[in-house]
Design a protein around this motif. Structure first.
Motif, PDB file in Angstrom:
ATOM      1  N   LYS A 102       0.816  -1.213   0.000  1.00 19.97           N
ATOM      2  CA  LYS A 102       0.000   0.000   0.000  1.00 19.97           C
ATOM      3  C   LYS A 102       0.852   1.266   0.000  1.00 19.97           C
ATOM      4  O   LYS A 102       0.372   2.341   0.336  1.00 19.97           O
ATOM      5  CB  LYS A 102      -0.931  -0.009   1.215  1.00 19.97           C
ATOM      6  CG  LYS A 102      -1.939  -1.141   1.198  1.00 19.97           C
ATOM      7  CD  LYS A 102      -2.863  -1.091   2.396  1.00 19.97           C
ATOM      8  CE  LYS A 102      -3.880  -2.236   2.352  1.00 19.97           C
ATOM      9  NZ  LYS A 102      -4.783  -2.202   3.529  1.00 19.97           N
ATOM     10  N   SER A 103       2.125   1.136  -0.363  1.00 17.50           N
ATOM     11  CA  SER A 103       2.988   2.320  -0.406  1.00 17.50           C
ATOM     12  C   SER A 103       2.693   3.131  -1.665  1.00 17.50           C
ATOM     13  O   SER A 103       1.875   2.747  -2.500  1.00 17.50           O
ATOM     14  CB  SER A 103       4.463   1.902  -0.370  1.00 17.50           C
ATOM     15  OG  SER A 103       4.822   1.284  -1.595  1.00 17.50           O
ATOM     16  N   ASP A 104       3.400   4.241  -1.817  1.00 17.03           N
ATOM     17  CA  ASP A 104       3.131   5.157  -2.930  1.00 17.03           C
ATOM     18  C   ASP A 104       4.129   4.984  -4.067  1.00 17.03           C
ATOM     19  O   ASP A 104       4.251   5.860  -4.917  1.00 17.03           O
ATOM     20  CB  ASP A 104       3.157   6.603  -2.415  1.00 17.03           C
ATOM     21  CG  ASP A 104       2.512   7.572  -3.386  1.00 17.03           C
ATOM     22  OD1 ASP A 104       1.550   7.156  -4.075  1.00 17.03           O
ATOM     23  OD2 ASP A 104       2.970   8.722  -3.480  1.00 17.03           O
ATOM     24  N   ASN A 105       4.853   3.852  -4.102  1.00 16.79           N
ATOM     25  CA  ASN A 105       5.820   3.674  -5.183  1.00 16.79           C
ATOM     26  C   ASN A 105       5.128   3.144  -6.445  1.00 16.79           C
ATOM     27  O   ASN A 105       3.950   2.773  -6.426  1.00 16.79           O
ATOM     28  CB  ASN A 105       6.973   2.755  -4.754  1.00 16.79           C
ATOM     29  CG  ASN A 105       6.499   1.354  -4.385  1.00 16.79           C
ATOM     30  OD1 ASN A 105       5.495   0.870  -4.881  1.00 16.79           O
ATOM     31  ND2 ASN A 105       7.238   0.706  -3.492  1.00 16.79           N
TER      32      ASN A 105
ATOM     33  N   TYR B 224       1.512   1.094  -6.875  1.00 16.20           N
ATOM     34  CA  TYR B 224       0.490   1.833  -7.621  1.00 16.20           C
ATOM     35  C   TYR B 224      -0.084   0.961  -8.731  1.00 16.20           C
ATOM     36  O   TYR B 224      -1.299   0.918  -8.942  1.00 16.20           O
ATOM     37  CB  TYR B 224       1.090   3.114  -8.199  1.00 16.20           C
ATOM     38  CG  TYR B 224       0.100   3.936  -8.990  1.00 16.20           C
ATOM     39  CD1 TYR B 224      -0.811   4.766  -8.339  1.00 16.20           C
ATOM     40  CD2 TYR B 224       0.073   3.877 -10.389  1.00 16.20           C
ATOM     41  CE1 TYR B 224      -1.727   5.521  -9.071  1.00 16.20           C
ATOM     42  CE2 TYR B 224      -0.837   4.622 -11.112  1.00 16.20           C
ATOM     43  CZ  TYR B 224      -1.730   5.443 -10.451  1.00 16.20           C
ATOM     44  OH  TYR B 224      -2.641   6.172 -11.175  1.00 16.20           O
TER      45      TYR B 224
END
Length: 205
Positions: A46-49, A53
């Motif tokens: 759930k990270s923004d990398n 994504y």
């Protein structure tokens, strides 16, 4: 009318096929790999990398396909909001789509069998996996992704509308990006062995 008969059949069959497809290609292989290795093969977080994504976009695209099939099967009025492409409503086009989705499913299952415990959903940076170059992987570096692309083409041919067209086109683009992320990872993990493999086997087909 053959088209009407075909559509009535598909309204019952397509949701069942899609459920079976998701179980066979994602759920059951994930359980198998986890039981054999203790490793969760689903690596999207759930990270923004970029990697995570893409995982989110893939989930969205799968959801859109499910919605398109459910609307088609259970609500003719709701299905009209998906903008059906009427000139593609042809029995033989639908037969072609059915052949394609079933052939793709078989292809994916065999490719997953060839991958064995190396099968992952996404890039696994924590655990080194064996580089598979035999079986279907001697024909394509990404046979499972190829099968997924062909599956979305098949669904579009079966129920041609704006959403299934969007899903088909976007899936191709997202998979092409994901493939390149995985290639960078595999070069780091396997070095010249993977580089040589890239030179002799095509990315898709």
């Amino acid at each position: 009318n053959q088209v009407v008969v075909m559509e009535n059949f598909l309204k019952y069959y397509l949701p069942l096929f899609l459920l079976a497809y998701l179980l066979i290609t994602f759920v059951l292989p994930s359980i198998r790999v986890y039981r054999q290795t203790g490793i969760n093969p689903v690596t999207f977080g759930k990270s923004d990398n970029a990697h995570d994504y893409i995982g989110g976009v893939m989930k969205l695209l799968t959801g859109l396909l499910v919605i398109a099939v459910l609307f088609f099967s259970f609500s003719e009025r709701a299905y009209q909001y998906l903008v059906p492409i009427n000139y593609l409503q042809d029995t033989w086009i639908k037969y072609t789509g059915l052949i394609l989705v079933h052939a793709s499913l078989i292809w994916i299952v065999i490719a997953q069998y060839h991958m064995k415990q190396s099968w992952r959903i996404g890039v696994d940076e924590k655990n080194k996996t064996e580089l598979i170059t035999t079986g279907f992987f001697s024909l394509s570096r990404n046979p499972i992704f190829l099968g997924m692309i062909l599956s979305t083409v098949g669904i579009f041919l079966i129920i041609p509308n704006a959403i299934t067209f969007f899903t088909m086109a976007t899936t191709y683009i997202i998979i092409q990006i994901q493939i390149r992320l995985e290639e960078e990872h595999l070069v780091k993990q396997h070095g010249t062995i993977y580089t040589a493999y890239k030179q002799r086997v095509r990315r898709l087909i």
